[in-house]
Design a protein around this motif. Structure first.
Motif, PDB file in Angstrom:
ATOM      1  N   PHE A  11      -7.950   0.649  11.596  1.00  0.00           N
ATOM      2  CA  PHE A  11      -8.409   1.834  10.870  1.00  0.00           C
ATOM      3  C   PHE A  11      -9.656   1.559  10.034  1.00  0.00           C
ATOM      4  O   PHE A  11     -10.208   2.480   9.429  1.00  0.00           O
ATOM      5  N   ARG A 179     -13.918  10.293   7.546  1.00  0.00           N
ATOM      6  CA  ARG A 179     -12.888   9.745   8.438  1.00  0.00           C
ATOM      7  C   ARG A 179     -12.315   8.438   7.901  1.00  0.00           C
ATOM      8  O   ARG A 179     -11.094   8.234   7.904  1.00  0.00           O
ATOM      9  N   ASN A 182     -10.064   9.068   4.740  1.00  0.00           N
ATOM     10  CA  ASN A 182      -8.751   9.593   5.115  1.00  0.00           C
ATOM     11  C   ASN A 182      -7.874   8.517   5.744  1.00  0.00           C
ATOM     12  O   ASN A 182      -6.659   8.476   5.512  1.00  0.00           O
ATOM     13  N   ALA A 183      -8.483   7.633   6.532  1.00  0.00           N
ATOM     14  CA  ALA A 183      -7.724   6.555   7.163  1.00  0.00           C
ATOM     15  C   ALA A 183      -7.211   5.569   6.132  1.00  0.00           C
ATOM     16  O   ALA A 183      -6.050   5.123   6.198  1.00  0.00           O
ATOM     17  N   VAL A 185      -6.506   6.139   3.002  1.00  0.00           N
ATOM     18  CA  VAL A 185      -5.421   6.794   2.259  1.00  0.00           C
ATOM     19  C   VAL A 185      -4.146   6.845   3.091  1.00  0.00           C
ATOM     20  O   VAL A 185      -3.049   6.564   2.594  1.00  0.00           O
ATOM     21  N   SER A 186      -4.269   7.182   4.347  1.00  0.00           N
ATOM     22  CA  SER A 186      -3.111   7.281   5.226  1.00  0.00           C
ATOM     23  C   SER A 186      -2.434   5.931   5.427  1.00  0.00           C
ATOM     24  O   SER A 186      -1.197   5.833   5.424  1.00  0.00           O
ATOM     25  N   GLU A 187      -3.220   4.880   5.571  1.00  0.00           N
ATOM     26  CA  GLU A 187      -2.670   3.558   5.873  1.00  0.00           C
ATOM     27  C   GLU A 187      -2.127   2.833   4.648  1.00  0.00           C
ATOM     28  O   GLU A 187      -1.339   1.897   4.787  1.00  0.00           O
ATOM     29  N   ASP A 188      -2.544   3.226   3.449  1.00  0.00           N
ATOM     30  CA  ASP A 188      -2.159   2.479   2.250  1.00  0.00           C
ATOM     31  C   ASP A 188      -1.511   3.379   1.208  1.00  0.00           C
ATOM     32  O   ASP A 188      -1.705   3.206  -0.002  1.00  0.00           O
ATOM     33  N   ALA A 189      -0.703   4.319   1.659  1.00  0.00           N
ATOM     34  CA  ALA A 189      -0.065   5.276   0.750  1.00  0.00           C
ATOM     35  C   ALA A 189       0.848   4.593  -0.255  1.00  0.00           C
ATOM     36  O   ALA A 189       0.944   5.010  -1.418  1.00  0.00           O
ATOM     37  N   ASP A 190       1.534   3.525   0.145  1.00  0.00           N
ATOM     38  CA  ASP A 190       2.457   2.837  -0.762  1.00  0.00           C
ATOM     39  C   ASP A 190       1.720   2.230  -1.946  1.00  0.00           C
ATOM     40  O   ASP A 190       2.197   2.285  -3.088  1.00  0.00           O
ATOM     41  N   ALA A 202      -4.189   9.850  -4.037  1.00  0.00           N
ATOM     42  CA  ALA A 202      -4.725  10.188  -2.720  1.00  0.00           C
ATOM     43  C   ALA A 202      -5.586  11.441  -2.790  1.00  0.00           C
ATOM     44  O   ALA A 202      -6.656  11.519  -2.164  1.00  0.00           O
ATOM     45  N   CYS A 206      -9.571  11.618  -1.717  1.00  0.00           N
ATOM     46  CA  CYS A 206      -9.979  12.471  -0.592  1.00  0.00           C
ATOM     47  C   CYS A 206     -10.857  13.641  -1.021  1.00  0.00           C
ATOM     48  O   CYS A 206     -11.494  14.274  -0.173  1.00  0.00           O
TER      49      CYS A 206
END
Length: 237
Positions: A11, A179, A182-183, A185-190, A202, A206
């Protein structure tokens, strides 16, 4: 002209860097280290770019390919190839040049300003006096011997450095695109959920404007143009 980038996570690609390379007519190749791709021969390269990643440079027992990659980066620097390191990439450069990589006192994740160090030396790249950039790191590094600090922040003293006139390391992500943001944020939400003094939500991350992305990308373009120029003296001592 031939440019090669090293990618450590699926990502975390080159973002706006790739756009600039295409505009300049570079032939672009890449090594996806997480897929155990083979590294190229150094005599095939005119520019090396080392991207970020979620691992530590000290995780060689978990990611054995780090050992091979570090030797490749060291050889590229010694060969006088222009090198740009982003986040983990900057830490890898610092590591192979003998510096310590260690946990920072504060994690920095989100859009926070860095302060460019003002230099009289025309051979040093000059970052803006202040620029809001995307951070995504929990580790930092000591400056390599002979390196010049280019930027700092309240949470992290060494945000960027230059070694000789062919090597630049950035702790932050000037290459960020919508892009990529967003990637991340999606991959490291924890990690975002754990919060911190310098950790944005997040939603905050974003919400970055197109103008802000363009501002950081324009500085990345200047850095690439700086490394792209032909009047290098190949001194990293």
């Amino acid at each position: 002209m031939r440019a090669h980038y090293l990618q450590h996570a699926d990502f975390e690609g080159p973002g706006s860097i790739e756009t600039w390379l295409q505009q300049q007519g570079y032939g672009i190749t890449s090594t996806h280290l997480y897929s155990r791709d083979l590294l190229p021969k150094l005599n095939e390269l005119d520019l090396l770019i080392i991207m970020g990643g979620p691992m530590s440079v000290n995780d060689e027992s978990i990611y054995p390919w780090l050992t091979i990659e570090k030797q490749f980066i060291r050889d590229a620097i010694e060969a006088g190839i222009p090198v740009l390191g982003v986040c983990l990439g900057a830490q890898l450069i610092a590591d192979v040049m003998g510096s310590r990589i260690f946990p920072a006192s504060q994690r920095e994740i989100g859009w926070y300003p860095v302060q460019g160090i003002q230099h009289d030396n025309p051979g040093c790249f000059q970052l803006p006096e202040e620029l809001r950039v995307l951070h995504w790191h929990g580790e930092t590094f000591d400056l390599p011997v002979g390196a010049v600090r280019l930027a700092s922040s309240p949470a992290c003293e060494n945000q960027a450095f230059q070694l000789g006139d062919r090597v630049i390391g950035l702790q932050f992500h000037l290459e960020a695109t919508t892009r990529l943001v967003n990637a991340f944020v999606s991959e490291d939400a924890d990690t975002l959920a754990n919060g911190g003094t310098f950790v944005q939500s997040a939603a905050e991350i974003c919400a970055v404007s197109a103008e802000q992305l363009e501002a950081t990308q324009s500085v990345m373009t200047r850095i690439l143009e700086f490394l792209h120029r032909e009047d290098h003296n190949n001194d990293v001592s």
